[in-house]
Write an enzyme that holds these catalytic residues in place. Structure first.
Site, PDB file in Angstrom:
ATOM      1  N   CYS A   2       4.403 -11.172  -4.488  1.00  0.00           N
ATOM      2  CA  CYS A   2       3.346 -10.594  -3.458  1.00  0.00           C
ATOM      3  C   CYS A   2       2.819  -9.233  -4.431  1.00  0.00           C
ATOM      4  O   CYS A   2       3.243  -8.286  -4.966  1.00  0.00           O
ATOM      5  CB  CYS A   2       4.165  -9.826  -2.416  1.00  0.00           C
ATOM      6  SG  CYS A   2       2.910  -8.695  -1.293  1.00  0.00           S
ATOM      7  N   CYS A   5       3.002  -5.994  -3.102  1.00  0.00           N
ATOM      8  CA  CYS A   5       4.303  -5.452  -2.722  1.00  0.00           C
ATOM      9  C   CYS A   5       5.068  -5.162  -4.050  1.00  0.00           C
ATOM     10  O   CYS A   5       5.711  -4.030  -4.359  1.00  0.00           O
ATOM     11  CB  CYS A   5       5.085  -6.418  -1.928  1.00  0.00           C
ATOM     12  SG  CYS A   5       4.563  -7.167  -0.590  1.00  0.00           S
ATOM     13  N   ASP A   6       4.596  -6.070  -5.295  1.00  0.00           N
ATOM     14  CA  ASP A   6       5.476  -6.113  -6.482  1.00  0.00           C
ATOM     15  C   ASP A   6       4.529  -5.515  -7.585  1.00  0.00           C
ATOM     16  O   ASP A   6       4.911  -5.302  -8.723  1.00  0.00           O
ATOM     17  CB  ASP A   6       5.932  -7.225  -6.628  1.00  0.00           C
ATOM     18  CG  ASP A   6       7.167  -7.618  -5.802  1.00  0.00           C
ATOM     19  OD1 ASP A   6       7.526  -6.831  -5.067  1.00  0.00           O
ATOM     20  OD2 ASP A   6       7.186  -8.895  -5.743  1.00  0.00           O
TER      21      ASP A   6
END
Length: 112
Positions: A2, A5-6
């Protein structure tokens, strides 16, 4: 993976986004905020994304596009080091050095 997210894990590094739709464009733009370089790998010669998102990607200074290309393999030992791409036009293989790859090809990928 993601991107929202990452993505921070790849600050200052080269990354790839695979796909050509809105999700891929959004991921590329998000990653371009902190990554050194973003390469969008797309199997066609134009994006399916909205014209507005596509234009933002195409005009971004740290985003490049590999048109008519597909990912053949992912390589690395303790993490990703590179992708092997193949041109759909020339069948020429190309190595793309990246620390991360974000696959944004949809829920029902069209791989033919």
């Amino acid at each position: 993976a993601c991107a929202t997210c990452d993505g921070f894990l790849f600050r200052g590094k080269d990354v790839a986004v695979i796909g050509g739709g809105d999700h891929a464009m959004e991921d590329a733009l998000h990653l371009a905020r902190s990554s050194r370089r973003v390469t969008v790998v797309h199997r066609r010669d134009s994006f399916r994304a909205s014209k507005i998102l596509a234009a933002k990607v195409l005009n971004h200074s740290t985003i490049q596009v590999k048109w008519n290309a597909r990912v053949e393999s992912f390589h690395g030992r303790d993490g990703l080091s590179h992708l092997m791409l193949r041109s759909d036009r020339s069948e020429k293989a190309e190595r793309l050095d990246v620390a991360g790859a974000f696959v944004a090809i949809g829920h029902e990928p069209q791989v033919g």
